[in-house]
Design an enzyme around this catalytic site. Structure first.
Site, PDB file in Angstrom:
ATOM      1  N   ARG A   1      -0.509  -9.491  13.459  1.00 55.17           N
ATOM      2  CA  ARG A   1      -0.995  -8.382  12.615  1.00 55.17           C
ATOM      3  C   ARG A   1      -1.888  -8.912  11.490  1.00 55.17           C
ATOM      4  NH1 ARG A   1       4.164  -5.669  10.604  1.00 55.17           N
ATOM      5  NH2 ARG A   1       2.848  -4.048   9.727  1.00 55.17           N
TER       6      ARG A   1
ATOM      7  N   ARG B   1      11.324  -2.514  10.870  1.00 53.07           N
ATOM      8  CA  ARG B   1      10.283  -1.980  11.743  1.00 53.07           C
ATOM      9  C   ARG B   1      10.086  -2.933  12.914  1.00 53.07           C
ATOM     10  NH1 ARG B   1       5.163  -0.203   8.176  1.00 53.07           N
ATOM     11  NH2 ARG B   1       4.125  -1.155   9.948  1.00 53.07           N
TER      12      ARG B   1
ATOM     13  N   LYS C   1       0.827  -1.222   0.000  1.00 51.86           N
ATOM     14  CA  LYS C   1       0.000   0.000   0.000  1.00 51.86           C
ATOM     15  C   LYS C   1       0.853   1.259   0.000  1.00 51.86           C
ATOM     16  CE  LYS C   1      -2.127  -0.797   3.951  1.00 51.86           C
ATOM     17  NZ  LYS C   1      -1.559  -2.073   4.364  1.00 51.86           N
TER      18      LYS C   1
ATOM     19  N   ARG D   1      11.971  -6.778   4.954  1.00 56.00           N
ATOM     20  CA  ARG D   1      11.903  -5.389   4.533  1.00 56.00           C
ATOM     21  C   ARG D   1      12.536  -4.451   5.565  1.00 56.00           C
ATOM     22  NH1 ARG D   1       5.583  -3.305   4.820  1.00 56.00           N
ATOM     23  NH2 ARG D   1       5.466  -3.191   7.083  1.00 56.00           N
TER      24      ARG D   1
ATOM     25  N   ARG E   1      -9.217   1.237   8.637  1.00 54.57           N
ATOM     26  CA  ARG E   1      -8.858  -0.145   8.955  1.00 54.57           C
ATOM     27  C   ARG E   1      -9.954  -0.858   9.723  1.00 54.57           C
ATOM     28  NH1 ARG E   1      -2.898   0.636   8.885  1.00 54.57           N
ATOM     29  NH2 ARG E   1      -1.837  -1.343   9.133  1.00 54.57           N
TER      30      ARG E   1
END
Ligand code: AMP
Length: 217
Positions: free
Chosen positions: A170, A159, A13, A126, A88
Site C-alpha cells: 500500500r 482492517r 487523514k 490500529r 488518490r
C-alpha cells in the site's frame, strides 16, 4: 469550504477529517469508508472493489470517480465538503475539479506528513470500528474498553488491509500513484503541509491554524 485530505495510509487523514468536518459542520466523505460499507453490504460495487482493497491496490479510477459523481449528483457536495482518501490519482484530481466546477473549486489540499517507519508502526497497531468506522491507534488513542468503540459500542477489529504483507505494498502504491496528486495541488498553490506527528489534538491544532479556523466552534 471544499477541502481534501492527502497523505499515506495511516497518516491520520480519517481522524483529522472527521474532526474538521465536525468543527466546520460540513460533510466528511471517505471513499475507503464508502467502499468498506459496500463490501459489508455485499453490493455490486463492494463485490467489485473487495479484491483490489484486500490486495492493497487502488480501485479503478472510473469506479471511484463514479462513486463521487453520485454523491455530487445527490447534492452531498453542495454546501462544502471534506474528502478523505480521494483523490488518490491525478485523473481523480482532474475529475474532481471538473465535478466541483472552476468557480467553486478546491480551497485547500491538506497533506499530513508522517515518515514511513512511523506509518508502518501505526498500521500494525490500529483497530477500526465495524459499525461507525472510527479508527483507534492502540498506542496513541486506545479505546476506553478493550475491543469496544467509545463512540458507538461497536466491535473493534483490525482492517484486513493492515496485514503486515499488505502494508508495504500500500505504501508503494501511495508513492507511485498518489504522491503525484501532492504535486498537482502544489503547482496550483493549494497544498497545505502539516506535520502528522504528535497527539490527534496537536495535529488538529496545526490543521486549524493552517486553515485560519479556531480549534473550538
Ligand atoms: P482507505 O480507508 O482510504 O485507506 O482506503 C482503503 C482502500 O480502499 C484503499 O487501499 C483502496 O483499495 C480503496 N480506495 C479508497 N479510496 C480510493 C480511491 N480514491 N481510489 C482508489 N481506491 C481507493
Amino acid at each position: 469550504m471544499n477541502l481534501v485530505f492527502l497523505g499515506a495510509p495511516g497518516s491520520g487523514k480519517g481522524t483529522q477529517a472527521m474532526r474538521l468536518a465536525h468543527r466546520l459542520s460540513i460533510p466528511h466523505l471517505s471513499t475507503g469508508d464508502l467502499l468498506r460499507a459496500a463490501v459489508r453490504d455485499n453490493t455490486p460495487l463492494g463485490r467489485d472493489a473487495q479484491k483490489y482493497m484486500a490486495a492493497g491496490e487502488l480501485v479503478p479510477d472510473q469506479v471511484i470517480i463514479g462513486l463521487i459523481g453520485e454523491k455530487q449528483a445527490a447534492g452531498e457536495l453542495a454546501r462544502g465538503f471534506i474528502l478523505d482518501g480521494f483523490p488518490r490519482t491525478v485523473p481523480q484530481a482532474e475529475a474532481l475539479d471538473a465535478l466541483v466546477g472552476d468557480g467553486a473549486g478546491i480551497d485547500r489540499a491538506i497533506l499530513l506528513q508522517v515518515d514511513r517507519d512511523e506509518i508502518v508502526r501505526r498500521l500494525s497497531n490500529r483497530l477500526y470500528c465495524e459499525a461507525c468506522q472510527v479508527i483507534y491507534g492502540m498506542a496513541t488513542n486506545p479505546p476506553r474498553r478493550a475491543g469496544v468503540c467509545d463512540r458507538c459500542g461497536g466491535r473493534l477489529r483490525p482492517r484486513a488491509d493492515d496485514a503486515p504483507d499488505v502494508i508495504g505494498h500500500r505504501l508503494d502504491v501511495y508513492r507511485q500513484q498518489s504522491q503525484p496528486v501532492e504535486e498537482y495541488y502544489r503547482t496550483r498553490s493549494l497544498l497545505l503541509m502539516i506535520a502528522g506527528v504528535g497527539t490527534p489534538d496537536q495535529i488538529f491544532s496545526r490543521v486549524a491554524a493552517g486553515l485560519n479556523v479556531s480549534v473550538d466552534a
